[in-house]
Design a protein around this motif. Structure first.
Motif, PDB file in Angstrom:
ATOM      1  N   ASP A  25       0.808  -1.210   0.000  1.00  0.00           N
ATOM      2  CA  ASP A  25       0.000   0.000   0.000  1.00  0.00           C
ATOM      3  C   ASP A  25       0.845   1.265   0.000  1.00  0.00           C
ATOM      4  N   THR A  26       2.147   1.149   0.160  1.00  0.00           N
ATOM      5  CA  THR A  26       2.972   2.345   0.209  1.00  0.00           C
ATOM      6  C   THR A  26       3.744   2.488  -1.091  1.00  0.00           C
ATOM      7  N   ALA A  27       3.793   3.705  -1.582  1.00  0.00           N
ATOM      8  CA  ALA A  27       4.502   3.961  -2.831  1.00  0.00           C
ATOM      9  C   ALA A  27       5.970   4.281  -2.566  1.00  0.00           C
ATOM     10  N   GLU A  28       6.303   4.613  -1.331  1.00  0.00           N
ATOM     11  CA  GLU A  28       7.667   4.957  -0.989  1.00  0.00           C
ATOM     12  C   GLU A  28       8.199   3.966   0.034  1.00  0.00           C
ATOM     13  N   PRO A  29       9.513   3.932   0.218  1.00  0.00           N
ATOM     14  CA  PRO A  29      10.054   2.970   1.176  1.00  0.00           C
ATOM     15  C   PRO A  29       9.523   3.241   2.572  1.00  0.00           C
ATOM     16  N   SER A  30       9.448   2.216   3.369  1.00  0.00           N
ATOM     17  CA  SER A  30       8.968   2.345   4.734  1.00  0.00           C
ATOM     18  C   SER A  30      10.124   2.767   5.628  1.00  0.00           C
ATOM     19  N   TRP A  31      10.221   4.036   5.919  1.00  0.00           N
ATOM     20  CA  TRP A  31      11.279   4.564   6.768  1.00  0.00           C
ATOM     21  C   TRP A  31      10.828   4.474   8.211  1.00  0.00           C
ATOM     22  N   PRO A  32      11.741   4.134   9.119  1.00  0.00           N
ATOM     23  CA  PRO A  32      11.359   4.129  10.529  1.00  0.00           C
ATOM     24  C   PRO A  32      11.064   5.544  11.012  1.00  0.00           C
ATOM     25  N   LEU A  33      10.245   5.642  12.023  1.00  0.00           N
ATOM     26  CA  LEU A  33       9.856   6.936  12.575  1.00  0.00           C
ATOM     27  C   LEU A  33      11.065   7.675  13.145  1.00  0.00           C
ATOM     28  N   THR A  34      12.128   6.963  13.443  1.00  0.00           N
ATOM     29  CA  THR A  34      13.337   7.569  14.000  1.00  0.00           C
ATOM     30  C   THR A  34      14.288   8.074  12.915  1.00  0.00           C
ATOM     31  N   THR A  35      13.764   8.288  11.704  1.00  0.00           N
ATOM     32  CA  THR A  35      14.510   8.948  10.632  1.00  0.00           C
ATOM     33  C   THR A  35      13.691  10.152  10.184  1.00  0.00           C
ATOM     34  N   TRP A  36      14.350  11.139   9.577  1.00  0.00           N
ATOM     35  CA  TRP A  36      13.631  12.325   9.106  1.00  0.00           C
ATOM     36  C   TRP A  36      12.535  11.942   8.114  1.00  0.00           C
ATOM     37  N   TYR A 147      12.607  12.943  16.360  1.00  0.00           N
ATOM     38  CA  TYR A 147      12.146  11.828  17.187  1.00  0.00           C
ATOM     39  C   TYR A 147      13.268  10.805  17.236  1.00  0.00           C
ATOM     40  N   VAL A 148      13.937  10.733  18.374  1.00  0.00           N
ATOM     41  CA  VAL A 148      15.036   9.783  18.531  1.00  0.00           C
ATOM     42  C   VAL A 148      14.766   8.939  19.770  1.00  0.00           C
ATOM     43  N   PHE A 163      20.877  11.466  16.761  1.00  0.00           N
ATOM     44  CA  PHE A 163      20.443  12.629  15.980  1.00  0.00           C
ATOM     45  C   PHE A 163      21.032  12.581  14.572  1.00  0.00           C
ATOM     46  N   ALA A 164      22.292  12.171  14.461  1.00  0.00           N
ATOM     47  CA  ALA A 164      22.922  12.050  13.141  1.00  0.00           C
ATOM     48  C   ALA A 164      22.184  11.011  12.305  1.00  0.00           C
ATOM     49  N   ARG A 165      21.857   9.868  12.910  1.00  0.00           N
ATOM     50  CA  ARG A 165      21.120   8.821  12.190  1.00  0.00           C
ATOM     51  C   ARG A 165      19.754   9.349  11.748  1.00  0.00           C
ATOM     52  N   TYR A 166      19.077  10.087  12.615  1.00  0.00           N
ATOM     53  CA  TYR A 166      17.772  10.671  12.288  1.00  0.00           C
ATOM     54  C   TYR A 166      17.869  11.571  11.058  1.00  0.00           C
ATOM     55  N   LEU A 167      18.940  12.348  10.997  1.00  0.00           N
ATOM     56  CA  LEU A 167      19.124  13.293   9.893  1.00  0.00           C
ATOM     57  C   LEU A 167      19.766  12.672   8.660  1.00  0.00           C
ATOM     58  N   GLY A 168      20.147  11.401   8.751  1.00  0.00           N
ATOM     59  CA  GLY A 168      20.753  10.729   7.609  1.00  0.00           C
ATOM     60  C   GLY A 168      22.224  11.060   7.429  1.00  0.00           C
ATOM     61  N   ILE A 169      22.880  11.503   8.481  1.00  0.00           N
ATOM     62  CA  ILE A 169      24.299  11.826   8.419  1.00  0.00           C
ATOM     63  C   ILE A 169      25.075  10.553   8.738  1.00  0.00           C
ATOM     64  N   ASP A 176      34.818  11.387  16.327  1.00  0.00           N
ATOM     65  CA  ASP A 176      34.663  11.678  17.745  1.00  0.00           C
ATOM     66  C   ASP A 176      33.381  12.489  17.935  1.00  0.00           C
ATOM     67  N   GLN A 177      33.009  12.686  19.180  1.00  0.00           N
ATOM     68  CA  GLN A 177      31.749  13.359  19.501  1.00  0.00           C
ATOM     69  C   GLN A 177      31.672  14.756  18.900  1.00  0.00           C
ATOM     70  N   THR A 178      32.762  15.491  18.910  1.00  0.00           N
ATOM     71  CA  THR A 178      32.770  16.851  18.369  1.00  0.00           C
ATOM     72  C   THR A 178      32.502  16.846  16.870  1.00  0.00           C
ATOM     73  N   GLN A 179      33.109  15.928  16.140  1.00  0.00           N
ATOM     74  CA  GLN A 179      32.894  15.848  14.699  1.00  0.00           C
ATOM     75  C   GLN A 179      31.435  15.520  14.383  1.00  0.00           C
ATOM     76  N   ILE A 180      30.854  14.595  15.132  1.00  0.00           N
ATOM     77  CA  ILE A 180      29.443  14.238  14.902  1.00  0.00           C
ATOM     78  C   ILE A 180      28.548  15.429  15.231  1.00  0.00           C
ATOM     79  N   THR A 181      28.844  16.113  16.355  1.00  0.00           N
ATOM     80  CA  THR A 181      28.048  17.281  16.755  1.00  0.00           C
ATOM     81  C   THR A 181      28.121  18.364  15.691  1.00  0.00           C
ATOM     82  N   ASP A 182      29.302  18.614  15.160  1.00  0.00           N
ATOM     83  CA  ASP A 182      29.452  19.625  14.102  1.00  0.00           C
ATOM     84  C   ASP A 182      28.639  19.232  12.867  1.00  0.00           C
ATOM     85  N   ALA A 183      28.652  17.963  12.514  1.00  0.00           N
ATOM     86  CA  ALA A 183      27.890  17.511  11.344  1.00  0.00           C
ATOM     87  C   ALA A 183      26.394  17.664  11.562  1.00  0.00           C
ATOM     88  N   VAL A 184      25.941  17.367  12.775  1.00  0.00           N
ATOM     89  CA  VAL A 184      24.514  17.509  13.081  1.00  0.00           C
ATOM     90  C   VAL A 184      24.151  18.982  13.098  1.00  0.00           C
TER      91      VAL A 184
END
Length: 184
Positions: A25-36, A147-148, A163-169, A176-184
C-alpha cells in the motif's frame, strides 16, 4: 512534569507498518519513525478518520488498517502536555548561551507517554512548517521536530549519534563526539 494515566495496551505501530508494507500500500520505502523521512511522512499524513454514516462498507484490509492506526483522542492529559511543550518552546527559541528548559514526561508503563508525545510532536511540526514554509528551491528543509530513541545508559556520543542517524548523516567511519556534533 506531566504524568499520564495508564490506558489499555493496543496493537503496536510496527505491526501496523509491517502490515502496510506487506500489502504494497505504500509507494515509498517504509522509513522508521526515527529517521527524518519516516517522521516527515508520519507528521504530514492525515490521521485516519472513522467511517461516516452512509459510507460504503470498508474492506477487511481497510478495517484492519483503521483499527491498527493508533487514532489519538485529545484527552486532558494530551492537552496539558501540548500546552507545556508550547510554553517551554517560547523561551527556548531565544535562549542561545545556556541550557534550554526541558520537560520530563513520567508515568507507568503503557500509559501512552510516547503516543502523547508523537501527537504533540506532529502538531508542533505542522505548526512550524505552516508558519515557516521552506523557500522555493531550498535544498535544506527545516527540521522542527526530531524523534530519537535514547537507549538506557546512553552517553552524549550515543545521543548525538542518534540525531545524526535521524538526519541521515553517516557515522560509519570513526568520528569523535565533536565531529558528529558539528555535522549535526
Amino acid at each position: 512534569m506531566v504524568n499520564l494515566r495508564p490506558h489499555q495496551q493496543s496493537q503496536s505501530t510496527a505491526s501496523a507498518e509491517a502490515a502496510d508494507g506487506e500489502h504494497g500500500d505504500t509507494a515509498e520505502p517504509s522509513w522508521p519513525l526515527t529517521t527524518w523521512q519516516g517522521w516527515h511522512r508520519f507528521a504530514t499524513t492525515d490521521p485516519v478518520t472513522p467511517p461516516q454514516p452512509g459510507d460504503p462498507p470498508r474492506s477487511r484490509d481497510e478495517r484492519l488498517a483503521y483499527h491498527s492506526a493508533f487514532v489519538t483522542i485529545r484527552t486532558p492529559a494530551i492537552s496539558t502536555l501540548a500546552t507545556q511543550v508550547r510554553t517551554l518552546m517560547i523561551p527556548g527559541r531565544h535562549q542561545q548561551a545556556t541550557a534550554r528548559t526541558s520537560l520530563i514526561v513520567t508515568g507507568p508503563a503503557a500509559a501512552r507517554k510516547t503516543t502523547a508525545l508523537l501527537h504533540v510532536g506532529r502538531a508542533c511540526h505542522l505548526a512550524h512548517t505552516r508558519k515557516n514554509p521552506a523557500p522555493p528551491g531550498s535544498a535544506h528543509t527545516a527540521v522542527p521536530v526530531a524523534y530519537v530513541l535514547v537507549p538506557p545508559g546512553a552517553t552524549a556520543k550515543t545521543l548525538i549519534t542518534e540525531f545524526a542517524r535521524y538526519l541521515g548523516i553517516p557515522t560509519t567511519t570513526p568520528h569523535d563526539q565533536t565531529q558528529i556534533t558539528d555535522a549535526v
